[in-house]
Design a protein around this motif. Structure first.
Motif, PDB file in Angstrom:
ATOM      1  N   CYS A  11       0.842  -1.198   0.000  1.00 55.87           N
ATOM      2  CA  CYS A  11       0.000   0.000   0.000  1.00 55.87           C
ATOM      3  C   CYS A  11       0.878   1.249   0.000  1.00 55.87           C
ATOM      4  O   CYS A  11       1.828   1.353   0.777  1.00 55.87           O
ATOM      5  N   GLY A  13       0.194   4.234   1.059  1.00 58.73           N
ATOM      6  CA  GLY A  13       0.082   5.013   2.283  1.00 58.73           C
ATOM      7  C   GLY A  13       0.690   4.350   3.499  1.00 58.73           C
ATOM      8  O   GLY A  13       1.483   4.953   4.217  1.00 58.73           O
ATOM      9  N   TYR A  45       5.883  15.721  -1.365  1.00 63.43           N
ATOM     10  CA  TYR A  45       4.419  15.656  -1.361  1.00 63.43           C
ATOM     11  C   TYR A  45       3.785  17.031  -1.592  1.00 63.43           C
ATOM     12  O   TYR A  45       2.596  17.219  -1.398  1.00 63.43           O
ATOM     13  N   GLY A  55      -4.347  16.051  -3.038  1.00 61.98           N
ATOM     14  CA  GLY A  55      -4.543  14.608  -3.194  1.00 61.98           C
ATOM     15  C   GLY A  55      -3.842  13.819  -2.101  1.00 61.98           C
ATOM     16  O   GLY A  55      -4.342  12.779  -1.657  1.00 61.98           O
ATOM     17  N   ILE A  56      -2.713  14.304  -1.656  1.00 66.28           N
ATOM     18  CA  ILE A  56      -1.973  13.643  -0.575  1.00 66.28           C
ATOM     19  C   ILE A  56      -2.732  13.807   0.740  1.00 66.28           C
ATOM     20  O   ILE A  56      -2.825  12.876   1.540  1.00 66.28           O
ATOM     21  N   LEU A  59      -5.397  11.333   0.666  1.00 66.27           N
ATOM     22  CA  LEU A  59      -4.852   9.994   0.898  1.00 66.27           C
ATOM     23  C   LEU A  59      -4.632   9.738   2.383  1.00 66.27           C
ATOM     24  O   LEU A  59      -5.009   8.679   2.894  1.00 66.27           O
ATOM     25  N   VAL A  60      -4.048  10.691   3.084  1.00 64.40           N
ATOM     26  CA  VAL A  60      -3.771  10.511   4.513  1.00 64.40           C
ATOM     27  C   VAL A  60      -5.077  10.359   5.290  1.00 64.40           C
ATOM     28  O   VAL A  60      -5.205   9.486   6.166  1.00 64.40           O
ATOM     29  N   ASP A  62      -7.947   9.271   4.070  1.00 68.27           N
ATOM     30  CA  ASP A  62      -8.508   7.981   3.668  1.00 68.27           C
ATOM     31  C   ASP A  62      -7.814   6.838   4.419  1.00 68.27           C
ATOM     32  O   ASP A  62      -8.471   5.905   4.879  1.00 68.27           O
ATOM     33  N   GLU A  63      -6.506   6.903   4.549  1.00 67.96           N
ATOM     34  CA  GLU A  63      -5.756   5.867   5.275  1.00 67.96           C
ATOM     35  C   GLU A  63      -6.204   5.785   6.729  1.00 67.96           C
ATOM     36  O   GLU A  63      -6.444   4.701   7.249  1.00 67.96           O
ATOM     37  N   THR A  78     -13.204   2.058   0.449  1.00 69.15           N
ATOM     38  CA  THR A  78     -13.736   3.404   0.313  1.00 69.15           C
ATOM     39  C   THR A  78     -14.736   3.450  -0.838  1.00 69.15           C
ATOM     40  O   THR A  78     -14.417   3.061  -1.956  1.00 69.15           O
TER      41      THR A  78
END
Length: 155
Positions: A11, A13, A45, A55-56, A59-60, A62-63, A78
């Motif tokens: 993954c 992330g 990043y 977007g980063i 991502l964080v 979402d993780e 998700t």
């Protein structure tokens, strides 16, 4: 409980098997049923102007929200993700994240997460809908797609 990057997980992330991955580490607080983390993101990043790419940030969030699945002992993916960018997130600044569940409706799980700076200012907020999956069925479907060279032959 500390959730360190898994050496066999690729993954981007949270896995350690991805040489370009972020290696995000979280803490699972069973008493409050919250996932927390502390991190700092460097210029790799960056979006523009010394700030982390949106977007980063997504991502964080979402993780962290995805890790909330651990409290139910389930696998969920998700389905929807909404991010509110409240303040620009500077590069190379110590940050904190926290995520937790707000609702469950059948296979749908609703989570929220926030990123804030050490002064306690909220920088970004995420809301996500995750859908519980059957890991065994997912493996079968994934194997079928892999066997056809990446083409889904079910339609």
């Amino acid at each position: 409980m500390l959730l360190t990057p898994n050496p066999t997980n690729s993954c981007f992330g949270c896995g350690a098997a991805n040489p370009r991955g972020m290696l995000l580490t979280f803490e699972q607080d069973d008493a409050t049923r919250r996932i927390r983390g502390a991190f700092k993101l460097g210029v790799e990043y960056q979006g523009g102007g010394g700030f982390i790419h949106g977007g980063i940030i997504a991502l964080v969030l979402d993780e962290a929200m995805g890790k909330v699945n651990r409290f139910r002992g389930i696998r969920a993916v998700t389905a929807e993700l909404a991010i509110e960018y409240i303040r620009p997130v500077p590069v190379d600044e110590d940050l904190v994240i926290e995520a937790h569940e707000v609702e469950k409706d059948g296979r749908n799980l609703y989570y929220v997460g926030e990123i804030w700076n050490l002064a306690g200012k909220v920088l970004a907020r995420g809301k996500g809908r995750f859908v519980e999956i059957d890991p065994d069925k997912f493996k079968i479907e994934r194997s079928a797609v892999s066997a056809t060279g990446g083409k889904d032959m079910s339609s």
